[in-house]
Every structure is written in structure tokens, then in C-alpha cells.
Design an enzyme around this catalytic site. Structure first.
Site, PDB file in Angstrom:
ATOM      1  N   ARG A   1     -21.911   0.620  16.413  1.00 29.54           N
ATOM      2  CA  ARG A   1     -22.241  -0.152  15.222  1.00 29.54           C
ATOM      3  C   ARG A   1     -21.190   0.043  14.136  1.00 29.54           C
ATOM      4  NH1 ARG A   1     -22.983   0.177   9.737  1.00 29.54           N
ATOM      5  NH2 ARG A   1     -23.980   2.226  10.020  1.00 29.54           N
ATOM      6  N   ASP A   2     -21.142   1.223  13.551  1.00 30.25           N
ATOM      7  CA  ASP A   2     -20.259   1.457  12.415  1.00 30.25           C
ATOM      8  C   ASP A   2     -18.793   1.442  12.822  1.00 30.25           C
ATOM      9  OD1 ASP A   2     -19.674   1.874   9.788  1.00 30.25           O
ATOM     10  OD2 ASP A   2     -20.103   4.010   9.781  1.00 30.25           O
TER      11      ASP A   2
ATOM     12  N   HIS B   1     -22.990  11.896   6.949  1.00 22.77           N
ATOM     13  CA  HIS B   1     -22.144  10.837   7.523  1.00 22.77           C
ATOM     14  C   HIS B   1     -20.859  10.786   6.702  1.00 22.77           C
ATOM     15  CE1 HIS B   1     -21.638   6.601   9.220  1.00 22.77           C
ATOM     16  NE2 HIS B   1     -20.767   6.614   8.218  1.00 22.77           N
TER      17      HIS B   1
ATOM     18  N   HIS C   1     -16.666   9.725   6.212  1.00 22.26           N
ATOM     19  CA  HIS C   1     -15.461   8.984   6.548  1.00 22.26           C
ATOM     20  C   HIS C   1     -14.262   9.877   6.230  1.00 22.26           C
ATOM     21  CE1 HIS C   1     -17.062   4.701   7.004  1.00 22.26           C
ATOM     22  NE2 HIS C   1     -18.117   5.490   6.891  1.00 22.26           N
TER      23      HIS C   1
ATOM     24  N   CYS D   1     -16.262   0.463   6.064  1.00 23.23           N
ATOM     25  CA  CYS D   1     -17.288  -0.461   5.568  1.00 23.23           C
ATOM     26  C   CYS D   1     -16.622  -1.736   5.061  1.00 23.23           C
ATOM     27  CB  CYS D   1     -18.093   0.187   4.439  1.00 23.23           C
ATOM     28  SG  CYS D   1     -19.290  -0.916   3.680  1.00 23.23           S
TER      29      CYS D   1
ATOM     30  N   ASN E   1     -14.581   6.532  10.322  1.00 26.00           N
ATOM     31  CA  ASN E   1     -15.470   7.683  10.376  1.00 26.00           C
ATOM     32  C   ASN E   1     -14.725   8.877  10.973  1.00 26.00           C
ATOM     33  OD1 ASN E   1     -18.399   6.397   9.974  1.00 26.00           O
ATOM     34  ND2 ASN E   1     -17.223   5.017  11.265  1.00 26.00           N
TER      35      ASN E   1
END
Length: 311
Positions: free
Chosen positions: A21-22, A213, A215, A246, A255
Site C-alpha cells: 500500500r504505502d 511508522h 519515513h 505520501c 519508508n
């Protein structure tokens, strides 16, 4: 440092793979359903017990995720693995439920400016707007988690005060969400801040399961993991090959790489349940799919154990 003050590292860390996903949502190359399934299934084989398989959002907003329904229908599921997906509204949650997803994540920015620019709502209004989702989830046996993006810093406001983050946490609690991640969407967090925020939210909200989470925008991703571990948090999102970013946060980059995280923890003697060699192979496969290099130190330099100096 005396032995009495020896740092207390955890014995085990849970790695949450968010690559499908990310990681992929910001890539120009659109992977096929089959390619996405390969990455998901190989990640599970490598040891992922939590994997974010995609998002149920409008295809015009994030075209990279337009086929998530098809991916879920065709992928093989393994008992004991949590397959979660990001949703932004009730329609997305209904789509997730229709294909059998039992864990959905809601995300809200802690930064008022970031939230207003993207949703035309304050963070608190945005969370309370999920009340209908919470009611639907309870009625259909779906577990909800929450992600608080820009929890440490915002490209519009700078450092986000802890008090603002706590305000958003309280709103999530109001709608019954008891698992939350603090997300460094813009890569502005530093270890001291991560330690402070993590200690205080754990002390104030003992009934919430916490995830971090990060980055790696400014190279502090793994340092922030270290700070989080010292604060007692034992679950971390990461992404194969260090993909990500993002699309709604200017300047945000990838990430922390799953293989980098697993390698560091392995070198520290901390168990992740991950097969590092397979994780590295997945990272290389991802690079083949997207056609460019990524920000992964282990893919670039190899494992420490690979180094042999000839005498």
C-alpha cells in the site's frame, strides 16, 4: 555507563509490512495484480505477520490502488497473518468488507493545516467523521486501527506539538479505536522527540496498542526506531526496498526499508521472525518491477555477515 544502567532492548519486535500500500501508492509504474500478489505472498513467506495489502480509495485519487479488490480476491491467505487495508470513508470500508478484509485502517493528520488543506476538516472533525465507519465495523466484525499522520512534524507547520497529537488520540478513543500508529509522514521526527512522545502516550493511554511508522527522508528512520524501542514500543511499519512517500505531503520520501530494519534488529540480537535473505530477495524483485533504485542500505551494501576480508 554502568551495568545497572544498561539499555533495556526488547527481545522481539513485530514488523508490519506496508509496501503493497504505502510503498506502491507513490510509484509511477502501475504494477499488475499478479505482481502485487507475488510481493504480498512472498512477504508472508518471509515472515510478515501483519501486511497492509492496499487501500480502498477512489481510483482517481490513487490510481495505483485501483485494483485492490481484485488483489484481495485472488491472493492466498495464510492463517495467523493479519491482512489490513487503508480506508478513508464508509464506502471504502464497505468495499473492504465485501472482499473479506477484517482489519481496516483509518488515517488522519495531526496537523490542522495539513488536514484542512486535504480534507477541509480539522483533525478532530475528521476523526469524529469516522463514527459511521466505527458503527459499520462493529456490526460486521471488522477491527479498526488508526494512523495519525504528521504526528511529529508538518511541512506547513513545522514541529507538531504533543498536545495536538493527544487531542487526536482522544478523538480516536471516542469512536472505539484502540490501536494507533504515530506516523512521521514528512520525515521530520528526531530520536529525542520520538522517545518523548512515545513515553508520554504510552503512560497516558495504557489501553492503546501503539505502532510507529517512520519515513527516512532525512536519514533518521532507524535512529527513530531505536528511540521508540527504548520507550517500549514493539511494533513498526516498514516497506520492502524502502519505497513510499505520501503523494499529499510535499518532500516526503520513502519508508524505512524492511530489509534494513530486519538487518539492524538481527545484528542486535532482536527477534523479528523474518527471513532476512528472503526479505532482500523481495527488495530486489521490487526494484525489477518498478525499474529504478530505491533507498535501501542493505540492498546497496549487503549484510554485515556477507563481508569477508581476505587475510
Amino acid at each position: 555507563m554502568t551495568m545497572q544502567n544498561k539499555l533495556a532492548w526488547p527481545k522481539k519486535i513485530t514488523v508490519c509490512e506496508v509496501g503493497p500500500r504505502d510503498g506502491l501508492q507513490n510509484e509511477k509504474v502501475l504494477l499488475t495484480v499478479e505482481q502485487k500478489i507475488e510481493l504480498i505472498e512472498r512477504s508472508v513467506q518471509a515472515g510478515a505477520k501483519i501486511i497492509e495489502i492496499g487501500s480502498f480509495v477512489h481510483p482517481k485519487a490513487v490510481p495505483q490502488m485501483a485494483d485492490t479488490d481484485e488483489v484481495v480476491k485472488k491472493m492466498k491467505r495464510v492463517d495467523g497473518v493479519e491482512y489490513r487495508a487503508l480506508v478513508m470513508n464508509l464506502r471504502g470500508l464497505e468495499r473492504a468488507e465485501a472482499v473479506g478484509i477484517k482489519k481496516a485502517k483509518l488515517t488522519v493528520s495531526a496537523s490542522p493545516t495539513h488536514s484542512l488543506k486535504n480534507l477541509n476538516k480539522t483533525p478532530e472533525e475528521a476523526v469524529r467523521g469516522f463514527a459511521e465507519c466505527a458503527k459499520y465495523a462493529a456490526a460486521h466484525g471488522i477491527e479498526l486501527s488508526g494512523a495519525i499522520s504528521t504526528a511529529f512534524g508538518c511541512c506547513f507547520e513545522g514541529r507538531v506539538p504533543l498536545e495536538q497529537v493527544i487531542s487526536v488520540v482522544k478523538c480516536f478513543k471516542e469512536i472505539g479505536v484502540s490501536e494507533l500508529s504515530l506516523s512521521d509522514t514528512t520525515g521530520m521526527a528526531n530520536p529525542q522527540q520520538v522517545y518523548e512522545y512515545s513515553v508520554k502516550v504510552r503512560e497516558q493511554f495504557t489501553d492503546i496498542d501503539w505502532v510507529l511508522h517512520f519515513h527516512n527522508t532525512r536519514g533518521m528512520g532507524l535512529s527513530n526506531v531505536m528511540a521508540g524501542m527504548l520507550a517500549g514500543i514493539e511494533r513498526y511499519d516498514s516497506c520492502f526496498a524502502g519505497l513510499g512517500g505520501c503523494p499529499f505531503a510535499p518532500g516526503a520520501s520513502g519508508n524505512i526499508a524492511t530489509e534494513d530494519l530486519v538487518h539492524m534488529l538481527s545484528e542486535m540480537g532482536i527477534d523479528t521472525g523474518y527471513d532476512l535473505a528472503e526479505g532482500i530477495a523481495i527488495g530486489r524483485r521490487v526494484r525489477e518491477f518498478i525499474g529504478h533504485d530505491t533507498d535501501s542500505s542493505v540492498l546497496r551494501a549487503g549484510r554485515c555477515s556477507d563481508i569477508v576480508i581476505e587475510q
